[in-house]
Design an enzyme around this catalytic site. Structure first.
Site, PDB file in Angstrom:
ATOM      1  N   CYS A  86       0.838  -1.201   0.000  1.00  0.00           N
ATOM      2  CA  CYS A  86       0.000   0.000   0.000  1.00  0.00           C
ATOM      3  C   CYS A  86       0.875   1.254   0.000  1.00  0.00           C
ATOM      4  O   CYS A  86       1.462   1.578  -1.027  1.00  0.00           O
ATOM      5  CB  CYS A  86      -1.000  -0.029   1.151  1.00  0.00           C
ATOM      6  SG  CYS A  86      -2.367   1.154   0.931  1.00  0.00           S
ATOM      7  N   HIS A 175      -3.716  -4.990   0.731  1.00  0.00           N
ATOM      8  CA  HIS A 175      -3.170  -5.329   2.050  1.00  0.00           C
ATOM      9  C   HIS A 175      -3.209  -6.842   2.300  1.00  0.00           C
ATOM     10  O   HIS A 175      -4.126  -7.338   2.963  1.00  0.00           O
ATOM     11  CB  HIS A 175      -3.966  -4.621   3.150  1.00  0.00           C
ATOM     12  CG  HIS A 175      -3.716  -3.160   3.247  1.00  0.00           C
ATOM     13  ND1 HIS A 175      -2.643  -2.639   3.930  1.00  0.00           N
ATOM     14  CD2 HIS A 175      -4.407  -2.105   2.751  1.00  0.00           C
ATOM     15  CE1 HIS A 175      -2.680  -1.316   3.855  1.00  0.00           C
ATOM     16  NE2 HIS A 175      -3.729  -0.969   3.147  1.00  0.00           N
ATOM     17  N   GLU A 177      -1.502  -8.363   4.361  1.00  0.00           N
ATOM     18  CA  GLU A 177      -1.223  -8.554   5.787  1.00  0.00           C
ATOM     19  C   GLU A 177      -2.435  -8.329   6.676  1.00  0.00           C
ATOM     20  O   GLU A 177      -2.435  -8.701   7.868  1.00  0.00           O
ATOM     21  CB  GLU A 177      -0.091  -7.614   6.222  1.00  0.00           C
ATOM     22  CG  GLU A 177      -0.503  -6.218   6.640  1.00  0.00           C
ATOM     23  CD  GLU A 177      -1.006  -5.316   5.526  1.00  0.00           C
ATOM     24  OE1 GLU A 177      -1.326  -4.145   5.818  1.00  0.00           O
ATOM     25  OE2 GLU A 177      -1.092  -5.759   4.357  1.00  0.00           O
TER      26      GLU A 177
END
Length: 236
Positions: A86, A175, A177
């Site tokens: 990002c 994202h 994660e």
């Protein structure tokens, strides 16, 4: 096998990646410049640059961004395995000659579909990936990829969802994660803004929670493969 992680804010940490990388044999050293820790000028091993609320050009707001862009550029030039997520992907774009600006379609938030491009088929991180769900939370967008970048994935409304620079540097706008718990924290902190933009916070959170298994299935292999690249480069 050591990976340096640049974390821009406390609620935008490694999330899923912490466990996936650890199980793949990686030791992550997290640098928190928002707490006064210095961004290193050089590293060995690997580099992950996480997301954050700031824009990639807001150096006055986040005084460590120039050092982070410098570190990314050096790592790309030296072939250090690098992953930008990002804001990290946008910083890589700026550091290496691309362009980033406010997204003309506004905030992209929640679960969306990311579609691999032809070059993904032979990429060490993206090979075998089909159209996959991903968590999004960004209002800025990469408007021009750096010279020599290889587009790896696209999406709607923002096309530059993933790219590779050289042999060992990757960037993703989304994202991988973000756990459902992290996403709930993000929406809680901006609930009034999201509601004002016409989003249902409850629906956004529910969709991410319901997609957990799909998110893990899509992006755990990417994390494991990145760890494998770090190992291969360190042992070469």
């Amino acid at each position: 096998m050591r990976i340096t992680v640049i974390e821009h804010e406390a609620d935008a940490g490694l999330g899923f990646l912490a466990g996936w990388l650890s199980e793949a044999g990686a030791v992550c050293e997290v640098v928190r410049p928002y707490l006064g820790e210095a961004v290193p000028e050089r590293i060995t091993g690997g580099l992950i640059v996480l997301g954050g609320e700031a824009a990639a050009w807001e150096d006055e707001r986040c005084p460590w961004l120039p050092a982070t862009r410098d570190l990314i550029r050096v790592c790309v030039e030296r072939g250090v395995p690098t992953l930008g997520i990002c804001l990290g992907a946008q910083l890589m774009a700026l550091a290496c000659g691309g362009a980033v600006g406010r997204g003309e379609h506004g905030l992209e938030v929640g679960v969306t579909e990311v579609v691999p491009l032809p070059a993904a088929g032979t990429d060490r991180l993206f090979a075998g990936l089909g159209p996959s769900l991903a968590v999004q939370y960004h209002r800025d967008a990469i408007t021009e990829l750096p010279p020599g970048a290889v587009p790896l994935a696209t999406g709607d409304p923002y096309p530059n969802q993933a790219y590779r620079l050289g042999e060992n540097a990757w960037a993703v706008q989304f994202h991988p994660e973000a756990t459902p718990e992290i996403f709930v924290d993000w929406t809680a902190g901006s609930a009034e803004t999201l509601t004002g933009l016409g989003h249902s916070v409850e629906e956004l959170n529910t969709r991410v929670k319901e997609s957990r298994n799909d998110l893990v299935g899509a992006w755990r292999p990417l994390a494991e493969r990145f760890a494998g690249v770090v190992i291969a480069v360190q042992t070469a």
